[in-house]
Motif scaffolding. Structure first.
Motif, PDB file in Angstrom:
ATOM      1  N   VAL A 153       0.873  -1.108   0.204  1.00  0.00           N
ATOM      2  CA  VAL A 153       0.036  -0.074   0.037  1.00  0.00           C
ATOM      3  C   VAL A 153       0.858   1.301   0.226  1.00  0.00           C
ATOM      4  N   TYR A 154       2.115   1.311   0.798  1.00  0.00           N
ATOM      5  CA  TYR A 154       2.741   2.487   1.051  1.00  0.00           C
ATOM      6  C   TYR A 154       4.298   2.515   0.577  1.00  0.00           C
TER       7      TYR A 154
ATOM      8  N   VAL B  71     -10.119   7.512   9.084  1.00  0.00           N
ATOM      9  CA  VAL B  71      -8.979   6.666   8.829  1.00  0.00           C
ATOM     10  C   VAL B  71      -8.331   6.012  10.040  1.00  0.00           C
ATOM     11  N   VAL B  72      -7.854   6.898  10.961  1.00  0.00           N
ATOM     12  CA  VAL B  72      -7.118   6.293  12.244  1.00  0.00           C
ATOM     13  C   VAL B  72      -8.181   5.614  13.316  1.00  0.00           C
TER      14      VAL B  72
ATOM     15  N   THR C 162      -5.924  -0.928  10.046  1.00  0.00           N
ATOM     16  CA  THR C 162      -5.846   0.352  10.777  1.00  0.00           C
ATOM     17  C   THR C 162      -4.549   0.658  11.367  1.00  0.00           C
TER      18      THR C 162
ATOM     19  N   ASP D  48      -2.334   1.798   8.790  1.00  0.00           N
ATOM     20  CA  ASP D  48      -2.653   3.125   8.497  1.00  0.00           C
ATOM     21  C   ASP D  48      -1.971   4.179   9.109  1.00  0.00           C
TER      22      ASP D  48
ATOM     23  N   ALA E  84       1.795   4.173   8.755  1.00  0.00           N
ATOM     24  CA  ALA E  84       2.235   4.906   7.858  1.00  0.00           C
ATOM     25  C   ALA E  84       2.150   6.405   8.044  1.00  0.00           C
ATOM     26  N   LEU E  85       1.372   6.614   8.705  1.00  0.00           N
ATOM     27  CA  LEU E  85       1.118   8.233   8.935  1.00  0.00           C
ATOM     28  C   LEU E  85       2.338   8.755   9.768  1.00  0.00           C
TER      29      LEU E  85
ATOM     30  N   HIS F  41      -3.874   8.062   0.754  1.00  0.00           N
ATOM     31  CA  HIS F  41      -4.711   7.102   1.247  1.00  0.00           C
ATOM     32  C   HIS F  41      -5.876   7.213   0.468  1.00  0.00           C
ATOM     33  N   HIS F  42      -6.678   8.136   0.324  1.00  0.00           N
ATOM     34  CA  HIS F  42      -8.136   8.409  -0.167  1.00  0.00           C
ATOM     35  C   HIS F  42      -7.860   8.122  -1.690  1.00  0.00           C
TER      36      HIS F  42
END
Length: 212
Positions: free
Chosen positions: A12-13, A86-87, A127, A130, A133-134, A161-162
């Motif tokens: 994903v990242y 998201v979080v 989650t 995510d 990743a942030l 992300h979106h």
């Protein structure tokens, strides 16, 4: 994370986790500034010149632009409600912990780290990835105020992300802006995307050395 979670994260990242594991020699980056030519936007080493490119940073970040739109800050910070979605933290809780330091608004890093630990213990891996990743994105690409994940970094994360908007161009622009400021004021700290710059520089130094 075990191997399964690492693979899911990378899928994903891209390579931002790998960049977070790199031990950057700050002295090397500081030395690099001595060779920056502000007028030409490149680094001049004796008889050759180097300049970070979009294509190189695509590979370093593991985030090819392809058909994606480049991320561009809209001028508006994301709402707490959008971040909460998201979080997986309530908007009320985010409003409670939100801070402002040196006129920079954001979420305390420690708070998000504790949230990530809780998600890992509960095996809420989607989650967790995510939130992790942030945290990584803020640390290695958009650091600003120590201990605070500012809303500008969160906006870039949410755009990726979106909407899968690529951060490559804005990261490269920030790098050039930092070196320009460094030319004008030597006390400016180089904090933006240091691991990516370090990988770029080391790869070129070794490649150049192997051809000589």
């Amino acid at each position: 994370m075990d191997q399964v979670q690492r693979q899911a994260f990378s899928k994903v990242y891209g390579k931002i986790w790998d960049l977070a594991m790199i031990e950057v020699l700050v002295e090397v980056i500081a030395s690099l500034t001595q060779y920056y030519d502000q007028s030409l936007k490149c680094f001049t080493f004796g008889d050759f010149q180097l300049a970070p490119t979009i294509e190189e940073f695509e590979g370093i970040l593991g985030c090819p632009i392809g058909g994606r739109k480049p991320y561009l800050f809209s001028g508006y910070y994301p709402s707490m409600g959008r971040i909460a979605g998201v979080v997986k933290i309530s908007k009320r809780e985010l409003d409670r912990v939100k801070q402002s330091r040196n006129r920079v608004a954001g979420i305390p890093r420690k708070f998000l780290e504790e949230k990530a630990e809780t998600l890992a213990s509960q095996r809420e891996w989607v989650t967790f990835i995510d939130v992790l990743a942030l945290l990584v994105l803020e640390t290695i690409l958009f650091p600003n105020v120590d201990g605070l994940v500012d809303l500008a970094a969160i906006d870039a994360f949410l755009a990726y992300h979106h909407n899968k908007e690529s951060p490559v161009i804005v990261v490269l622009v920030h790098a050039y802006d930092t070196f320009d400021l460094r030319c004008e004021k030597s006390s400016v700290r180089i904090v933006c995307c240091m691991p990516a710059l370090y990988v770029w520089l080391v790869s070129h130094v070794f490649n150049h050395g192997s051809r000589s």
